[in-house]
Design a protein around this motif. Structure first.
Motif, mmCIF file in Angstrom:
data_model
loop_
_atom_site.group_PDB
_atom_site.id
_atom_site.type_symbol
_atom_site.label_atom_id
_atom_site.label_comp_id
_atom_site.label_asym_id
_atom_site.label_seq_id
_atom_site.Cartn_x
_atom_site.Cartn_y
_atom_site.Cartn_z
ATOM 1 N N ASP A 23 -9.897 -21.223 -4.669
ATOM 2 C CA ASP A 23 -9.382 -19.912 -4.269
ATOM 3 C C ASP A 23 -9.679 -19.672 -2.786
ATOM 4 N N PRO A 24 -8.638 -19.487 -1.959
ATOM 5 C CA PRO A 24 -8.874 -19.283 -0.532
ATOM 6 C C PRO A 24 -9.299 -17.858 -0.171
ATOM 7 N N GLY A 25 -9.283 -16.947 -1.129
ATOM 8 C CA GLY A 25 -9.692 -15.566 -0.884
ATOM 9 C C GLY A 25 -8.506 -14.638 -0.690
ATOM 10 N N PRO A 26 -8.742 -13.340 -0.883
ATOM 11 C CA PRO A 26 -7.658 -12.359 -0.833
ATOM 12 C C PRO A 26 -6.889 -12.332 0.492
ATOM 13 N N GLN A 27 -7.565 -12.431 1.618
ATOM 14 C CA GLN A 27 -6.887 -12.356 2.909
ATOM 15 C C GLN A 27 -5.923 -13.526 3.091
ATOM 16 N N ALA A 28 -6.359 -14.723 2.769
ATOM 17 C CA ALA A 28 -5.498 -15.905 2.914
ATOM 18 C C ALA A 28 -4.308 -15.839 1.966
ATOM 19 N N ILE A 29 -4.543 -15.375 0.753
ATOM 20 C CA ILE A 29 -3.439 -15.256 -0.210
ATOM 21 C C ILE A 29 -2.440 -14.209 0.273
ATOM 22 N N ALA A 30 -2.940 -13.077 0.781
ATOM 23 C CA ALA A 30 -2.048 -12.026 1.291
ATOM 24 C C ALA A 30 -1.182 -12.556 2.432
ATOM 25 N N GLU A 31 -1.760 -13.330 3.331
ATOM 26 C CA GLU A 31 -0.992 -13.893 4.447
ATOM 27 C C GLU A 31 0.071 -14.868 3.940
ATOM 28 N N LEU A 32 -0.286 -15.699 2.978
ATOM 29 C CA LEU A 32 0.661 -16.654 2.409
ATOM 30 C C LEU A 32 1.812 -15.923 1.717
ATOM 31 N N ARG A 33 1.489 -14.974 0.863
ATOM 32 C CA ARG A 33 2.517 -14.260 0.096
ATOM 33 C C ARG A 33 3.402 -13.400 1.001
ATOM 34 N N THR A 34 2.811 -12.791 2.035
ATOM 35 C CA THR A 34 3.599 -12.017 2.984
ATOM 36 C C THR A 34 4.558 -12.934 3.739
ATOM 37 N N GLY A 35 4.087 -14.104 4.124
ATOM 38 C CA GLY A 35 4.947 -15.069 4.796
ATOM 39 C C GLY A 35 6.116 -15.490 3.924
ATOM 40 N N GLU A 36 5.846 -15.702 2.648
ATOM 41 C CA GLU A 36 6.922 -16.053 1.719
ATOM 42 C C GLU A 36 7.938 -14.917 1.628
ATOM 43 N N VAL A 71 12.599 -13.899 2.530
ATOM 44 C CA VAL A 71 13.538 -13.405 1.521
ATOM 45 C C VAL A 71 14.743 -12.652 2.092
ATOM 46 N N PRO A 72 14.584 -11.813 3.119
ATOM 47 C CA PRO A 72 15.745 -11.040 3.589
ATOM 48 C C PRO A 72 16.968 -11.888 3.913
ATOM 49 N N ALA A 73 16.782 -13.013 4.535
ATOM 50 C CA ALA A 73 17.918 -13.866 4.878
ATOM 51 C C ALA A 73 18.617 -14.400 3.629
ATOM 52 N N ILE A 74 17.885 -14.576 2.565
ATOM 53 C CA ILE A 74 18.444 -15.142 1.340
ATOM 54 C C ILE A 74 19.100 -14.061 0.476
ATOM 55 N N LEU A 75 18.412 -12.927 0.317
ATOM 56 C CA LEU A 75 18.892 -11.875 -0.588
ATOM 57 C C LEU A 75 19.596 -10.722 0.120
ATOM 58 N N GLY A 76 19.665 -10.754 1.440
ATOM 59 C CA GLY A 76 20.357 -9.692 2.155
ATOM 60 C C GLY A 76 19.594 -8.389 2.229
ATOM 61 N N ILE A 77 18.276 -8.441 2.156
ATOM 62 C CA ILE A 77 17.453 -7.233 2.269
ATOM 63 C C ILE A 77 17.292 -6.911 3.749
ATOM 64 N N GLU A 78 17.633 -5.696 4.129
ATOM 65 C CA GLU A 78 17.613 -5.299 5.534
ATOM 66 C C GLU A 78 16.241 -4.861 6.025
ATOM 67 N N GLU A 79 15.427 -4.316 5.145
ATOM 68 C CA GLU A 79 14.138 -3.777 5.584
ATOM 69 C C GLU A 79 13.095 -3.972 4.504
ATOM 70 N N ILE A 80 11.884 -4.365 4.925
ATOM 71 C CA ILE A 80 10.745 -4.484 4.016
ATOM 72 C C ILE A 80 9.607 -3.665 4.606
ATOM 73 N N ALA A 81 8.969 -2.860 3.769
ATOM 74 C CA ALA A 81 7.799 -2.091 4.175
ATOM 75 C C ALA A 81 6.711 -2.288 3.115
ATOM 76 N N TYR A 82 5.464 -2.058 3.526
ATOM 77 C CA TYR A 82 4.322 -2.260 2.636
ATOM 78 C C TYR A 82 3.524 -0.970 2.502
ATOM 79 N N LEU A 83 3.088 -0.664 1.284
ATOM 80 C CA LEU A 83 2.243 0.503 1.061
ATOM 81 C C LEU A 83 0.789 0.222 1.405
ATOM 82 N N GLY A 84 0.363 -1.040 1.326
ATOM 83 C CA GLY A 84 -1.006 -1.399 1.667
ATOM 84 C C GLY A 84 -2.007 -1.222 0.538
ATOM 85 N N CYS A 85 -1.545 -1.119 -0.686
ATOM 86 C CA CYS A 85 -2.448 -1.018 -1.836
ATOM 87 C C CYS A 85 -3.061 -2.387 -2.122
ATOM 88 N N MET A 86 -4.282 -2.408 -2.646
ATOM 89 C CA MET A 86 -4.933 -3.664 -3.002
ATOM 90 C C MET A 86 -4.450 -4.094 -4.380
#
Length: 93
Positions: free
Chosen positions: A56-69, A73-88
């Motif tokens: 397990d690389p830890g929460p911060q590393a996983i968050a960076e990986l998943r955010t990068g993934e 997505v927008p280019a593939i699914l045509g999503i124009e805007e992504i925002a984050y609430l910042g909940c854990m």
């Protein structure tokens, strides 16, 4: 005569990848049809490790990986805007 207002589609989801596994086809269809699309992500899936505990690389590393993934997505699914609430991840009711 003024131009008609664009239709809008917004989803509020818990984790990155929920958009692809759940409503990705609705986003893809809507984006191609001229609908304004947006995604509001509650978490960055910080606690989403499913491998061996010792790797397990830890929460911060996983968050960076998943955010990068998710940023791909927008280019593939045509999503124009992504925002984050910042909940854990794992701390939502």
């Amino acid at each position: 005569m003024s131009e008609p207002e664009r239709l809008r589609l917004m989803a509020v989801l818990a984790h990155p990848d929920d958009e692809a596994a759940g409503i990705g086809s609705a986003f893809a269809y809507s984006g191609r049809s001229g609908v304004q699309t947006a995604l509001l992500m509650a978490t960055r899936a910080e606690r989403g490790w499913r491998g061996p505990p010792q790797d397990d690389p830890g929460p911060q590393a996983i968050a960076e990986l998943r955010t990068g993934e998710l940023e791909a997505v927008p280019a593939i699914l045509g999503i124009e805007e992504i925002a984050y609430l910042g909940c854990m991840d794992g701390h939502l009711d």
